[in-house]
Design a protein around this motif. Structure first.
Motif, PDB file in Angstrom:
ATOM      1  N   LYS A 162       0.845  -1.194   0.000  1.00 39.08           N
ATOM      2  CA  LYS A 162       0.000   0.000   0.000  1.00 39.08           C
ATOM      3  C   LYS A 162       0.880   1.244   0.000  1.00 39.08           C
ATOM      4  O   LYS A 162       2.059   1.199   0.348  1.00 39.08           O
ATOM      5  CB  LYS A 162      -0.928   0.004   1.212  1.00 39.08           C
ATOM      6  CG  LYS A 162      -0.209  -0.033   2.549  1.00 39.08           C
ATOM      7  CD  LYS A 162      -1.207  -0.155   3.693  1.00 39.08           C
ATOM      8  CE  LYS A 162      -0.473  -0.264   5.038  1.00 39.08           C
ATOM      9  NZ  LYS A 162      -1.436  -0.421   6.162  1.00 39.08           N
ATOM     10  N   THR A 164       0.442   5.842   0.489  1.00 45.67           N
ATOM     11  CA  THR A 164      -0.399   6.907   1.022  1.00 45.67           C
ATOM     12  C   THR A 164      -0.297   8.155   0.163  1.00 45.67           C
ATOM     13  O   THR A 164       0.793   8.534  -0.269  1.00 45.67           O
ATOM     14  CB  THR A 164       0.013   7.258   2.467  1.00 45.67           C
ATOM     15  OG1 THR A 164      -0.146   6.097   3.294  1.00 45.67           O
ATOM     16  CG2 THR A 164      -0.836   8.395   3.021  1.00 45.67           C
ATOM     17  N   GLN A 166      -0.884  12.133   0.226  1.00 49.57           N
ATOM     18  CA  GLN A 166      -1.065  13.269   1.118  1.00 49.57           C
ATOM     19  C   GLN A 166      -1.284  14.536   0.292  1.00 49.57           C
ATOM     20  O   GLN A 166      -0.490  14.837  -0.604  1.00 49.57           O
ATOM     21  CB  GLN A 166       0.140  13.476   2.034  1.00 49.57           C
ATOM     22  CG  GLN A 166      -0.051  14.652   3.002  1.00 49.57           C
ATOM     23  CD  GLN A 166       1.178  14.917   3.847  1.00 49.57           C
ATOM     24  OE1 GLN A 166       2.301  14.704   3.401  1.00 49.57           O
ATOM     25  NE2 GLN A 166       0.963  15.387   5.070  1.00 49.57           N
ATOM     26  N   LEU A 200      -5.021  12.649   4.141  1.00 50.56           N
ATOM     27  CA  LEU A 200      -4.284  11.412   3.925  1.00 50.56           C
ATOM     28  C   LEU A 200      -5.241  10.348   3.399  1.00 50.56           C
ATOM     29  O   LEU A 200      -6.309  10.120   3.969  1.00 50.56           O
ATOM     30  CB  LEU A 200      -3.637  10.922   5.222  1.00 50.56           C
ATOM     31  CG  LEU A 200      -2.586  11.831   5.862  1.00 50.56           C
ATOM     32  CD1 LEU A 200      -2.104  11.236   7.179  1.00 50.56           C
ATOM     33  CD2 LEU A 200      -1.408  12.045   4.916  1.00 50.56           C
ATOM     34  N   GLU A 202      -5.119   6.301   2.005  1.00 52.88           N
ATOM     35  CA  GLU A 202      -4.324   5.086   1.860  1.00 52.88           C
ATOM     36  C   GLU A 202      -4.857   4.254   0.701  1.00 52.88           C
ATOM     37  O   GLU A 202      -6.064   4.015   0.597  1.00 52.88           O
ATOM     38  CB  GLU A 202      -4.361   4.281   3.156  1.00 52.88           C
ATOM     39  CG  GLU A 202      -3.377   3.122   3.188  1.00 52.88           C
ATOM     40  CD  GLU A 202      -3.374   2.432   4.542  1.00 52.88           C
ATOM     41  OE1 GLU A 202      -2.542   2.801   5.388  1.00 52.88           O
ATOM     42  OE2 GLU A 202      -4.237   1.543   4.760  1.00 52.88           O
TER      43      GLU A 202
END
Length: 232
Positions: A162, A164, A166, A200, A202
């Motif tokens: 995974k 992320t 931002q 954020l 994911e």
């Protein structure tokens, strides 16, 4: 990223009678290939809209046109090869009597070897004139740095299962995030509801194979940025 390998030269220089390939204008990257498996990557078109690519491209083209790709140099090489291969062409067409015969996917069929080579030279000349006129970019112009209205980060890169996203924004916005394989297959398409401040998101990729992926971020119909991320 790099382009290559080059192939299918037998279908180049106007020698194909489909997809308007005989025309001396146009670029293959804009061709509508229908259901053809070998689609052009979307980022080719994106690069042709980016002055950071098109300005150096135009400069390189103009530099090459002064010498290696000048009309004079190209036709000198063409004529020298015609002279070199004259005897070989006789043996070639004795072995394979296809001169003045249509062979897939010929667009033009000349009555003689000289008619074929003259047609090729005329085609190349017209193609060069079109490229001089139509290639995008402005050599010598500084494209300038765009002023971002937000901050965007993707981490970690490389990633495993995974990563992320931002986004730091001063306003509430909706962005569209798309993820593609390098072959142009879309594997993720999500809308991001961004609020003022730090956001954020994911992205789970546990079902993706390892490799390089290209991401695109859009605001409405406007493409904001494109980047690369690697799964290991």
């Amino acid at each position: 990223l790099n382009a290559g390998p080059l192939w299918d030269f037998n279908l180049g220089y106007g020698n194909a009678n489909y997809n308007n390939s005989w025309e001396t204008n146009g670029l293959q990257l804009y061709a509508n290939l229908g259901d053809d498996y070998w689609q052009n990557p979307f980022w080719w078109k994106r690069m042709m809209n980016d002055p950071y690519f098109t300005h150096p491209l135009k400069c390189k083209w103009e530099l090459l046109r002064e010498n290696e790709l000048s009309n004079q140099r190209i036709f000198e090489v063409t004529d020298s090869l015609v002279n070199l291969l004259t005897d070989a062409t006789i043996r070639n067409f004795n072995r394979w009597p296809i001169l003045d015969k249509w062979i897939w996917p010929n667009y033009f069929v000349g009555a003689s070897y000289w008619e074929e080579t003259n047609w090729l030279k005329d085609w190349i000349g017209e193609r060069l004139r079109w490229l001089d006129f139509a290639l995008p970019g402005d050599c010598g112009t500084d494209p300038g740095m765009p002023a971002p209205d937000f901050e965007f980060h993707v981490y970690p890169n490389p990633f495993t299962t995974k990563f992320t996203i931002q986004i730091l924004s001063d306003v509430n916005l909706t962005y569209n995030f798309q993820l593609f394989t390098v072959n142009g297959q879309k594997v993720k398409d999500i809308n991001l509801q961004i609020i003022k401040g730090s956001n954020l998101v994911e992205i789970n990729t546990s079902n993706f194979r390892s490799g390089v992926f290209i991401y695109r971020l859009k605001k409405g119909n406007t493409e904001v940025l494109v980047g690369k991320i690697v799964k290991v």
